[in-house]
Design an enzyme around this catalytic site. Sequence first.
Site, short mmCIF file in Angstrom:
data_model
loop_
_atom_site.label_atom_id
_atom_site.label_comp_id
_atom_site.label_asym_id
_atom_site.label_seq_id
_atom_site.Cartn_x
_atom_site.Cartn_y
_atom_site.Cartn_z
N ASP A 320 43.01 41.01 40.82
CA ASP A 320 41.93 40.15 40.34
C ASP A 320 42.40 38.71 40.55
OD1 ASP A 320 39.66 39.23 38.71
OD2 ASP A 320 41.19 38.80 37.21
N ASP A 513 43.35 41.42 34.21
CA ASP A 513 43.57 40.99 32.83
C ASP A 513 42.33 41.08 31.95
OD1 ASP A 513 42.14 38.96 34.05
OD2 ASP A 513 43.21 37.36 33.00
N ASP A 517 38.12 44.40 34.41
CA ASP A 517 39.12 45.00 35.29
C ASP A 517 39.51 46.40 34.84
OD1 ASP A 517 39.38 42.68 36.91
OD2 ASP A 517 40.65 41.76 35.39
#
Length: 619
Positions: A320, A513, A517
């Site tokens: 990410d 995080d 996700d």
Amino acid sequence: MKKNKAIIFYMLGVITFIGGLLITQPIARAALLVFAAIVAGYQVIAEGIMATIQATRKRRRFSPNIHLLMALAALGAIAIGSFEEAAMLILIFAGAHFLEEYVENKSRKEITALLAMAPQEARRYTDTGALEVVPVTVLNIGDQLQILNGAQVPTDGVIIAGTASLNEAAISGESIPREKQTGDEVFGGTINGKSTFDMRVTKSSDETVFAKIVQMVQSAQDSPTKTASVIQRFEPIYVKAVLAVLPIVLLAGPFLLHWSWATSIYRTIVFLVAVSPCALAASAVPATLSGISSLARQGVLFKGGSYLANLTQLKAIAFDKTGTLTEGVPVVTDSEFVSDVDEATLTQIITAMEMQSNHPLANAIVSHYSKSDVPITDVHNEIGKGLTAEYQGHTYTIGKPQRFKQVDPAFRKRAATLSKQGKTVVFVAVDQRVVGLIALMDQAKSSAKSAINYLKRHDIQPVMITGDAQQTGEAVAADLGIEQVVANVMPEQKVAVVRELQTTMRPVAMVGDGVNDAPALANAEVGIAMGSGTDVAIDVADVVLVENDLSRLALAHQVSTKMNRIVIENLLLSMAVVVMLVVLNVLQLTNIAWGVMFHEGSTLIVILNGLRLLIPQRA
């Protein structure tokens, strides 16, 4: 207490064995040696028999372990009158067993020492403002606590008064103290410096970062690697195969090798000792526990040994972007103003205006420039456009480039160039005349750059997944050296991206995080969460980087590689010793005592080899 009793009896067995060696009277000598074998080995043999019974009941089929082989070997030696060798076999086997437990527990103690570091008491303010000392377990969210200098922070919370210099090594593995002030987050289990501060509790004692670390590490202890679990399943099959071969070995002596029956029985007992898979059984578990323990002390937490073992097999890692590869907050990277304005005064006015906004870009601008005391209080904020304010007869505007119609072509060109670099550009105008621009960007973490370089050197493909525009994503990726970017991704599409990667580059890891996700973390072969991430992301992940330091990925990969190499070394050594002893036995070049020494010696070497992972690695 039970284990101490077993060791006391073992020592009594050693003394009795020595006494038996010194006595020449045959019956007394034999009695002492048999007694030594029984006293020294009863606990170990009983454990093996009970474990066999329990495993057999659980699996509903005969599931013996290596202790059974040793017991049979000792009984066989006694039956043929080899009392000295029977006693020596049990003494060495039981002694090695106790040493194995000690050495294995050493790696576990490295982990469970975390429990001893858990805070027990807290100084809580009462409704009247007085202080009371209470157990940490009775603290509630919202309670206000006082943390004295040198004291342990009892639970997670935020500072509400004072400043602190906190040693967060228990949480992050980072030895350098962190300076914190009012509004900053603090973690239970960390150590305060020389100041006193007040804090407000934000999490219950079982939901703190420290508590989750302990829970994860305990979970990892009970989760063996794939290799370890295969070995554990293989042990009863191996023992049953040995028991099935025993009659063949016994009969082969007289009928094929022309041994006497006495020699054949003795060599069958030596064979039992030789093929006992002690070292094989210990090949993976100590190494796994040591690797997990070492990484836990350095801020990388694994929920199971299998995830650590799998790390070295990865073909790709999807990241990410925001908050993972980047800092998660924008900073000012560029600023340009026309030559006929007083830049110092203008930036003071800009800062005073932005101080009236809570937008992330405004916070970045305020942080970048020096504190402003320009008395601007009436600032008009048009959502999606920018800020406008009047000061000393002039109108000041800060906003997106699209808001301004008449702009110097040089500014337009420069803004376009900065935008292609993935930066957000705002114009600054005085009385509708654009006199400057400010560019901001969520910059890549320095730890991310080193991590990406490491992964590429080891043929692991880094992939960026971002909801940002392709141009922004590619700009950050170029800075980090990432070649593959999947941009404009909606949160629910991240799982699809991970699955697509798995079709060509399995196994795949995912690093993130946020709540969005979590599904991708759960679907990847190895899910890796940032320590500052949401509880949901941490809960579903297989690994947590406590300090949000991506360079620790390189460290974990190194430990994974070394652990797998050590396990292979151990397996080869253990099997080589078995083969060697079997061959020497056929050639009648070894006896029970030497067989035990070689066999148990190799077991200890295997365990000590695994404990090398307790030595801290450096990425």
